[in-house]
Design a protein around this motif. Sequence first.
Motif, PDB file in Angstrom:
ATOM      1  N   ALA A  86       1.524  11.479   3.009  1.00  0.00           N
ATOM      2  CA  ALA A  86       1.553  11.758   1.572  1.00  0.00           C
ATOM      3  C   ALA A  86       2.347  10.682   0.832  1.00  0.00           C
ATOM      4  O   ALA A  86       1.949  10.206  -0.241  1.00  0.00           O
ATOM      5  CB  ALA A  86       2.162  13.135   1.318  1.00  0.00           C
ATOM      6  N   GLY A  87       3.472  10.261   1.437  1.00  0.00           N
ATOM      7  CA  GLY A  87       4.262   9.193   0.829  1.00  0.00           C
ATOM      8  C   GLY A  87       3.511   7.879   0.780  1.00  0.00           C
ATOM      9  O   GLY A  87       3.563   7.145  -0.221  1.00  0.00           O
ATOM     10  N   LEU A  88       2.797   7.574   1.886  1.00  0.00           N
ATOM     11  CA  LEU A  88       2.010   6.338   1.927  1.00  0.00           C
ATOM     12  C   LEU A  88       0.874   6.369   0.903  1.00  0.00           C
ATOM     13  O   LEU A  88       0.572   5.344   0.279  1.00  0.00           O
ATOM     14  CB  LEU A  88       1.443   6.128   3.334  1.00  0.00           C
ATOM     15  N   LYS A  89       0.244   7.549   0.761  1.00  0.00           N
ATOM     16  CA  LYS A  89      -0.822   7.662  -0.239  1.00  0.00           C
ATOM     17  C   LYS A  89      -0.274   7.427  -1.642  1.00  0.00           C
ATOM     18  O   LYS A  89      -0.900   6.739  -2.465  1.00  0.00           O
ATOM     19  CB  LYS A  89      -1.469   9.041  -0.150  1.00  0.00           C
ATOM     20  N   ALA A  90       0.904   8.023  -1.906  1.00  0.00           N
ATOM     21  CA  ALA A  90       1.512   7.823  -3.225  1.00  0.00           C
ATOM     22  C   ALA A  90       1.855   6.350  -3.439  1.00  0.00           C
ATOM     23  O   ALA A  90       1.591   5.774  -4.511  1.00  0.00           O
ATOM     24  CB  ALA A  90       2.763   8.690  -3.355  1.00  0.00           C
ATOM     25  N   ALA A  91       2.437   5.724  -2.382  1.00  0.00           N
ATOM     26  CA  ALA A  91       2.780   4.306  -2.491  1.00  0.00           C
ATOM     27  C   ALA A  91       1.525   3.452  -2.650  1.00  0.00           C
ATOM     28  O   ALA A  91       1.517   2.476  -3.414  1.00  0.00           O
ATOM     29  CB  ALA A  91       3.572   3.863  -1.261  1.00  0.00           C
ATOM     30  N   ASN A  92       0.451   3.832  -1.930  1.00  0.00           N
ATOM     31  CA  ASN A  92      -0.805   3.096  -2.034  1.00  0.00           C
ATOM     32  C   ASN A  92      -1.399   3.215  -3.429  1.00  0.00           C
ATOM     33  O   ASN A  92      -1.932   2.242  -3.982  1.00  0.00           O
ATOM     34  CB  ASN A  92      -1.787   3.632  -0.990  1.00  0.00           C
ATOM     35  N   THR A  93      -1.300   4.411  -4.001  1.00  0.00           N
ATOM     36  CA  THR A  93      -1.790   4.607  -5.367  1.00  0.00           C
ATOM     37  C   THR A  93      -1.000   3.746  -6.351  1.00  0.00           C
ATOM     38  O   THR A  93      -1.580   3.097  -7.236  1.00  0.00           O
ATOM     39  CB  THR A  93      -1.666   6.087  -5.753  1.00  0.00           C
ATOM     40  N   GLN A  94       0.314   3.730  -6.178  1.00  0.00           N
ATOM     41  CA  GLN A  94       1.147   2.891  -7.039  1.00  0.00           C
ATOM     42  C   GLN A  94       0.805   1.413  -6.858  1.00  0.00           C
ATOM     43  O   GLN A  94       0.752   0.654  -7.828  1.00  0.00           O
ATOM     44  CB  GLN A  94       2.625   3.129  -6.732  1.00  0.00           C
ATOM     45  N   LEU A  95       0.579   1.031  -5.590  1.00  0.00           N
ATOM     46  CA  LEU A  95       0.234  -0.363  -5.314  1.00  0.00           C
ATOM     47  C   LEU A  95      -1.108  -0.727  -5.945  1.00  0.00           C
ATOM     48  O   LEU A  95      -1.270  -1.821  -6.499  1.00  0.00           O
ATOM     49  CB  LEU A  95       0.201  -0.598  -3.804  1.00  0.00           C
ATOM     50  N   LYS A  96      -2.084   0.195  -5.838  1.00  0.00           N
ATOM     51  CA  LYS A  96      -3.388  -0.053  -6.460  1.00  0.00           C
ATOM     52  C   LYS A  96      -3.242  -0.207  -7.968  1.00  0.00           C
ATOM     53  O   LYS A  96      -3.848  -1.104  -8.575  1.00  0.00           O
ATOM     54  CB  LYS A  96      -4.353   1.088  -6.131  1.00  0.00           C
ATOM     55  N   ASP A  97      -2.458   0.673  -8.567  1.00  0.00           N
ATOM     56  CA  ASP A  97      -2.243   0.588 -10.013  1.00  0.00           C
ATOM     57  C   ASP A  97      -1.578  -0.737 -10.388  1.00  0.00           C
ATOM     58  O   ASP A  97      -1.938  -1.380 -11.384  1.00  0.00           O
ATOM     59  CB  ASP A  97      -1.380   1.760 -10.493  1.00  0.00           C
ATOM     60  N   ARG A  98      -0.608  -1.122  -9.560  1.00  0.00           N
ATOM     61  CA  ARG A  98       0.086  -2.383  -9.832  1.00  0.00           C
ATOM     62  C   ARG A  98      -0.856  -3.569  -9.671  1.00  0.00           C
ATOM     63  O   ARG A  98      -0.843  -4.496 -10.493  1.00  0.00           O
ATOM     64  CB  ARG A  98       1.273  -2.532  -8.884  1.00  0.00           C
ATOM     65  N   CYS A  99      -1.673  -3.531  -8.595  1.00  0.00           N
ATOM     66  CA  CYS A  99      -2.645  -4.610  -8.379  1.00  0.00           C
ATOM     67  C   CYS A  99      -3.646  -4.683  -9.527  1.00  0.00           C
ATOM     68  O   CYS A  99      -4.011  -5.774  -9.977  1.00  0.00           O
ATOM     69  CB  CYS A  99      -3.368  -4.409  -7.047  1.00  0.00           C
ATOM     70  N   GLN A 100      -4.105  -3.513  -9.974  1.00  0.00           N
ATOM     71  CA  GLN A 100      -5.037  -3.489 -11.093  1.00  0.00           C
ATOM     72  C   GLN A 100      -4.398  -4.062 -12.344  1.00  0.00           C
ATOM     73  O   GLN A 100      -5.029  -4.826 -13.095  1.00  0.00           O
ATOM     74  CB  GLN A 100      -5.508  -2.053 -11.349  1.00  0.00           C
ATOM     75  N   GLY A 107      -6.481 -11.776 -15.497  1.00  0.00           N
ATOM     76  CA  GLY A 107      -7.674 -12.033 -16.299  1.00  0.00           C
ATOM     77  C   GLY A 107      -7.314 -12.475 -17.712  1.00  0.00           C
ATOM     78  O   GLY A 107      -7.924 -13.408 -18.256  1.00  0.00           O
ATOM     79  N   GLU A 108      -6.303 -11.810 -18.278  1.00  0.00           N
ATOM     80  CA  GLU A 108      -5.867 -12.186 -19.626  1.00  0.00           C
ATOM     81  C   GLU A 108      -5.295 -13.603 -19.629  1.00  0.00           C
ATOM     82  O   GLU A 108      -5.595 -14.405 -20.527  1.00  0.00           O
ATOM     83  CB  GLU A 108      -4.823 -11.190 -20.127  1.00  0.00           C
ATOM     84  N   LEU A 109      -4.457 -13.896 -18.596  1.00  0.00           N
ATOM     85  CA  LEU A 109      -3.871 -15.236 -18.519  1.00  0.00           C
ATOM     86  C   LEU A 109      -4.939 -16.300 -18.293  1.00  0.00           C
ATOM     87  O   LEU A 109      -4.851 -17.401 -18.845  1.00  0.00           O
ATOM     88  CB  LEU A 109      -2.828 -15.280 -17.389  1.00  0.00           C
TER      89      LEU A 109
END
Length: 267
Positions: A86-100, A107-109
């Motif tokens: 569950a912790g890894l999933k939460a961290a993965n979600t945060q990482l995905k959001d950060r990567c996005q 893209g803006e740069l």
Amino acid sequence: MSQRGRPKGSLGKKKLAEAAASEEQALSLSSLTQESMEDTLEGSSAVTNRQLTDTLDASIQLIFSELQKIRAGFKRAIEKNTKEIAGLKAANTQLKDRCQSLENKLGELSKIHLDQGKSINAQERHSRGNNLRIVGMEESGNEDCVKIAMNIFENVGIRDCAIDRAQRDGRPVDDRSRHILVKVVHFKDTIFLMKNARSSLVQKDYYIVEDLTKVDPAEKRRWRQQVHDLHHHHGVRLHFSGGCWRLRGGKPYNLLCSLADNRSDPK
């Protein structure tokens, strides 16, 4: 004469009775002994069965206890792994959001960098607007590039053209003359020279071209084959100016569109 008394060697009644009693006692003792042994064997078998039963019960209880411990260990491990997952999933979600977010910023740069590159190239192109290059003129030791440029411009059609400066551009190269870079004072003279240089200098070994930026030649080379095909197969003549291929009147020609759409207004 008849013999009186018991025969010789025979037992008397008393002794017979004693013998019978002794035999009966022996049989009774034997029977008691046998019954006692049977009772002992039955008691020993019962004890053995009870001991086996107790041992099996103890073994079963021990195995059950061990299984319970293993089960509890698995349960704790599963709970721990579940929490970690569950912790890894939460961290993965945060990482995905950060990567996005980083991809969006990238893209803006990239867009900003592209726009800035276009703006810088446009400014550099504007700063070179009055520049022309004379290509193919043989180089000599004590030449006057301003006089050379004025003579060539006179052949094109401008007498006493106002020139800010003229010089050879770049490092000397064996077996090849360097371009003469000329800055014309008046922009209208530059336009006139570019329009008439091709037809006026067709018999000469040199020619006049626009002073392109470092970016523009790549765009020019990109469509060179298409431009060649348009000219030789469809009679559409283009020239490169201002960072794009243009028709004779200066209208930009969209090489991405179909040939039929572009040929609808070729002049």
